[in-house]
Write a protein that holds these residues in place. Structure first.
Motif, short mmCIF file in Angstrom:
data_model
loop_
_atom_site.label_atom_id
_atom_site.label_comp_id
_atom_site.label_asym_id
_atom_site.label_seq_id
_atom_site.Cartn_x
_atom_site.Cartn_y
_atom_site.Cartn_z
N LYS A 431 0.91 -0.99 0.00
CA LYS A 431 0.02 0.13 -0.09
C LYS A 431 0.89 1.17 -0.13
O LYS A 431 1.91 1.40 -0.59
CB LYS A 431 -0.81 0.00 1.12
N MET A 549 -4.43 9.12 -4.19
CA MET A 549 -5.74 8.58 -4.00
C MET A 549 -6.71 9.60 -3.86
O MET A 549 -6.59 10.54 -2.94
CB MET A 549 -5.74 7.70 -2.64
N ASP A 551 -11.19 11.42 -4.09
CA ASP A 551 -12.49 10.93 -3.54
C ASP A 551 -12.51 10.12 -2.29
O ASP A 551 -13.14 8.95 -2.39
CB ASP A 551 -13.04 10.21 -4.79
N GLY A 552 -11.78 10.56 -1.43
CA GLY A 552 -11.95 9.63 -0.16
C GLY A 552 -11.32 8.49 -0.07
O GLY A 552 -11.71 7.46 0.52
N GLY A 553 -10.23 8.27 -1.20
CA GLY A 553 -9.46 7.07 -0.77
C GLY A 553 -9.89 5.99 -1.87
O GLY A 553 -9.59 4.88 -2.01
N SER A 554 -11.08 6.49 -2.52
CA SER A 554 -11.86 5.56 -3.39
C SER A 554 -11.26 5.11 -4.84
O SER A 554 -11.38 4.25 -5.38
CB SER A 554 -13.19 5.76 -3.43
N THR A 555 -10.57 6.13 -5.23
CA THR A 555 -9.93 6.05 -6.55
C THR A 555 -8.41 6.18 -6.55
O THR A 555 -8.00 7.00 -5.89
CB THR A 555 -10.48 7.09 -7.68
N GLN A 556 -7.77 5.43 -7.18
CA GLN A 556 -6.33 5.16 -7.30
C GLN A 556 -6.13 5.81 -8.74
O GLN A 556 -6.41 5.69 -9.68
CB GLN A 556 -5.72 3.94 -7.22
N ASP A 606 -5.96 7.92 -14.81
CA ASP A 606 -6.04 6.51 -14.37
C ASP A 606 -4.89 5.83 -13.96
O ASP A 606 -3.53 6.24 -14.73
CB ASP A 606 -6.78 5.78 -15.40
#
Length: 849
Positions: A431, A549, A551-556, A606
């Motif tokens: 991570k 990260m 959007d609150g850690g939802s998108t890498q 992306d």
């Protein structure tokens, strides 16, 4: 009796002379005398390399061997020139030294050989170390693994030259980098040769009254070129065993001049001022000139571009020998180094005194600091003011040496890799590391390939006229010895219109505001933990790339940040946003958004988990892709390019198609990336776009190169090179090969026409490719790299043929049957419908008909 005695004495004298000669040769080749050493590190016995040289074991030269172990390489790369010395190594877990006895008050030349591989289960990516020679620092935090990947070379050679004024010993010390967890040092081979001191003083470019005293400095050889001639192996360079490379990859622009070779009637004559050891005969008997047309010659410079490290002084040695002319003032030209006049009115005949007489000139230039790699430019131009008989210039050889700085340092940064460095799985597992961790599992993410697209721009852009003044901030590694074909980023001659310095910022915002997301700098900092170094996944000419990260850690995502306050990359930044904000396609990398706040230029993409195509074909230290995977990736990339050419509102020409700009997501879907060089194609009333040549050497369309007329067929040519890379598993350019094999496009086309292409197939896929599929794929690749654009297929045709090749691979009989029922116009070429999906979709899934 006297005759008999005289004969006896004569016999013994001859015997002694012959014996001494043999001992001298043996000592020289085996490293047993006090002046020359050839050492295979980690070996327990003598070994002979492919050139017939004998390498001695290293144990007796080690000062301390307590923290060192001999080790064998886990595998042998097929491009290694010999198993000796590369298949054995000496590994150090703490500081250790070699000591060689050499005569005092002399100059010593030595070479260090590195083959980054697994030794004793040690990870090659953990080999970070420094190297010193007596009081001089040669390397600092050097990573052989990163350097080899960046150069697309299996092994690395570094050559240095040191003055030994007082001491009679040369101590070479290896020190693992303390800051890197689990770091170790290694070395495969050491050559040490006592050589004549060929340096004196070099005139400082721009300061004709100042000179650099070279003979008291330590040097690193960066480039050694046989200009206008072929590759010269060490065995053809007398006892000095130097390697001379072809100069072609370093030529700037399409104007390459012409090459010549000395007639057999013209004998090259060495002199006391230029002895034979200065350069071999092959260097002085070949040359590159500008050509026969004086009008053309007066309108261009014969130019070469080289990548070097900033904050160092460089000695540029020019080798001349005019074997074509014989009189003074027949050919007079000016010599420029980094856009400054090094020598006005150079006349080789006036210098040397006669035809066929070698002469050399040394000039020194200081390169100031700047972001990323720097460049050193060398140019020749006819001196019209002297009114010579011929408006022309000539050069036979070129050498570039780095001089140590005031601290005795020669170390520069590790080069920027052309592919990922560490497995993506390791990054996913760990991570995000805490900021105190120094990145032992450093992962280069998918968009790093995009950054590297900027690195190659300078070799085909306008001549650099402004030096950059932003500090690099890294102290690691070493410069280049093996030839490099990637180049650094281009500098811009205009002020930034992004960062609030002009009203261009608001224009960009309105242009892209409704098409992609506009991030605030606060959001970007939050996503990267304020640009924490542990988040860095790549570094390029544009700047660093961070894994983030949102959007609150939802998108890498991958976040590409320009060097703060830099004037570089503005045009590429704008073009990337303009192009990608309007394009959405499965096989194009997605631009999520951008940030242009407080002088920053930041792009958000992306994240591509599997990196670049190149790293999975060669020099990536990853399991090679299967043939079917490669074919599917090529089809995906072709779909993306076909969409650019026909599916958008206007034709878009990518202009930098290569294996590092084809990225792979977590499902191995191919996506074309890096649109910084892209150009809107011609309209219906035009056949081409006239524009300055840009792109990457090895992939450049030769017709575009010559005529500066860009069409979508330029992308087709570059993609053809990619297809051959996938098939052959080698780089587009490989300088270590014979001249005719350096360019993959030229060599593969030659082999295909001779019917020998199968001999250079990637060994990893031999036996996997069906004969029918191979035939169709090879034919398609060859048509793509045709010299004339009119002879190349459209990208739609290429896509159809690759789809067909896949069916021939999976089910040859069924695919042949399908092909018979497809209208012939689908493969006819230029008259194909702009969207051939209907034709080839039947081949994609024949079972569904």
């Amino acid at each position: 009796m006297k005759d008999k005695l005289r004969s006896h004495l004569w016999f013994h004298l001859v015997y002694i002379c012959v014996a001494l000669s043999i001992l001298h040769v043996l000592g020289k080749s085996s490293g047993t005398n006090s002046q020359s050493y050839v050492i295979a590190c980690g070996s327990s016995s003598r070994g002979t390399d492919s050139d017939g040289r004998v390498w001695m074991p290293d144990s007796k030269f080690l000062v301390s061997s307590a923290d060192s172990v001999p080790a064998a390489a886990a595998f042998q790369d097929p491009s290694l020139p010999s198993t000796v010395p590369y298949m054995s190594a000496r590994v150090f877990t703490s500081q250790a030294s070699y000591r060689f006895s050499v005569p005092s008050k002399t100059r010593v030349w030595f070479r260090l050989h590195f083959y980054p591989c697994t030794y004793s289960n040690l990870d090659p990516s953990d080999a970070y170390f420094g190297v010193t020679a007596n009081e001089f620092t040669l390397m600092n935090n050097f990573s052989a693994s990163i350097t080899a990947q960046a150069l697309t070379q299996a092994y690395i050679i570094r050559e240095f030259s040191l003055p030994l004024v007082e001491s009679g010993d040369l101590n070479i010390t290896f020190t693992p980098t303390v800051a890197h967890d689990g770091a170790y040092a290694f070395i495969n081979g050491i050559e040490m040769i006592r050589m004549p001191d060929i340096f004196e003083q070099a005139t400082m470019v721009g300061f004709s009254d100042q000179a650099v005293t070279v003979d008291v400095s330590s040097l690193q050889t960066l480039y050694r070129l046989n200009v206008g001639g072929q590759y010269i192996p060490p065995t053809n360079d007398s006892s000095l065993t130097r390697t001379w490379y072809d100069d072609t990859p370093y030529l700037f622009g399409a104007a390459a001049g012409v090459t010549s070779e000395a007639d057999k009637n013209v004998k090259v004559q060495y002199s006391p001022d230029v002895p034979e050891y200065i350069a071999p005969l092959d260097v002085y008997s070949t040359a590159r000139t500008m050509g026969p047309d004086p009008k053309v010659n007066q309108n261009y410079n014969l130019t070469w571009v080289f990548q070097i490290d900033a904050n160092f002084t460089y000695v540029v040695r020019f080798h001349f020998c005019d074997f074509l002319l014989s009189k003074v003032n027949q050919r007079v030209f000016d010599i420029f180094v980094n856009n400054q006049t090094a020598q006005a009115a150079a006349d080789v005949i006036a210098w040397s005194g006669s035809e066929g007489a070698p002469v050399y000139k040394d000039f020194a230039a200081y390169v100031s600091d700047g972001p990323g790699d720097e460049q050193l430019w060398v140019a020749l131009h006819p001196s019209a003011s002297m009114k010579p008989e011929y408006y022309d210039a000539i050069l036979n050889g070129l050498e570039i040496f780095k001089i140590n700085d005031s601290n005795g340092n020669l170390a520069g940064p590790n080069p920027v890799p052309s592919q990922m460095l560490v497995h993506a799985e390791a990054e996913a597992a760990k991570k995000f590391a805490p900021s105190g961790h120094s990145g032992t599992g450093q992962v280069i993410g998918g968009i790093a390939g995009g950054v590297l697209g900027f690195i190659v721009v300078v070799l085909v852009c306008l001549f650099v006229r402004h030096r950059r003044n932003v500090a690099n901030g890294t102290e690691s590694g070493v410069g280049k010895w093996l030839p490099l074909y990637g180049s650094s980023h281009a500098s811009t001659t205009s002020k930034s219109t992004i960062s609030g310095k002009s009203n261009g910022s608001s224009h960009l915002s309105s242009l892209a505001g409704g098409l992609c997301r506009h991030f605030s700098l606060f959001e970007i900092k939050h996503a990267t933990k304020s640009f924490d170094e542990s988040r860095v996944i790549g570094v390029g000419g544009f700047g660093k790339v961070y894994k983030g990260m949102i959007d609150g850690g939802s998108t890498q995502v991958a976040i590409k940040r320009s060097n703060p306050s830099s004037e570089q990359g503005v045009h590429e930044f704008e073009t990337e946003i303009e192009m990608l904000s309007k394009l959405r396609h499965k096989h194009l990398v997605s631009l999520i958004g951008f940030c242009e706040e407080d002088g920053e230029m930041i792009l958000v993409y992306d994240y591509m988990a599997n990196g670049t195509l190149r790293e999975h074909i060669y020099k990536g230290n990853k399991p090679p892709l299967s043939w079917k995977q490669r074919l599917e990736i090529c089809i995906g990339a072709a779909r993306g390019l076909h969409y650019l050419h026909t599916g958008a509102k206007y034709t878009i020409i990518h202009r930098d198609v290569k294996t590092t700009n084809i990225l792979l997501d977590e499902k191995w879907v191919a996506k074309v990336s890096d649109f910084g060089l892209s150009k809107t194609g011609p309209n219906l009333n035009q056949t081409h776009v006239s524009t300055v040549v840009k792109g990457s050497f090895g992939y450049l369309d030769p017709e575009y190169f010559r005529r500066q007329q860009l069409t979508e067929k330029s992308d087709v040519y570059s993609f053809g090179v990619v297809l051959f890379e996938v098939l052959c598993g080698r780089p587009a350019l490989n300088p270590s090969l014979p001249k005719e094999q350096v360019s993959l496009a030229d060599w593969a086309r030659h082999c295909h026409r001779k019917g020998t292409l199968e001999e250079i197939l990637d060994p990893h896929i031999k036996g996997q490719v069906s004969p029918e599929c191979y035939k169709k794929f090879a034919e398609t690749a060859e048509k793509c790299v045709a010299d004339r654009g009119l002879d190349r297929p459209s990208m739609g045709d290429v896509l159809w043929n690759l789809e067909f090749a896949l069916q021939l691979q999976e089910n040859p009989g069924a695919a042949k049957f399908e092909a018979e029922h497809v209208d012939a116009t689908a493969v006819s070429g230029e008259n194909q419908d702009s969207n051939p999906n209907a034709a080839f979709s039947q081949l994609v899934n024949p079972s569904g008909r």
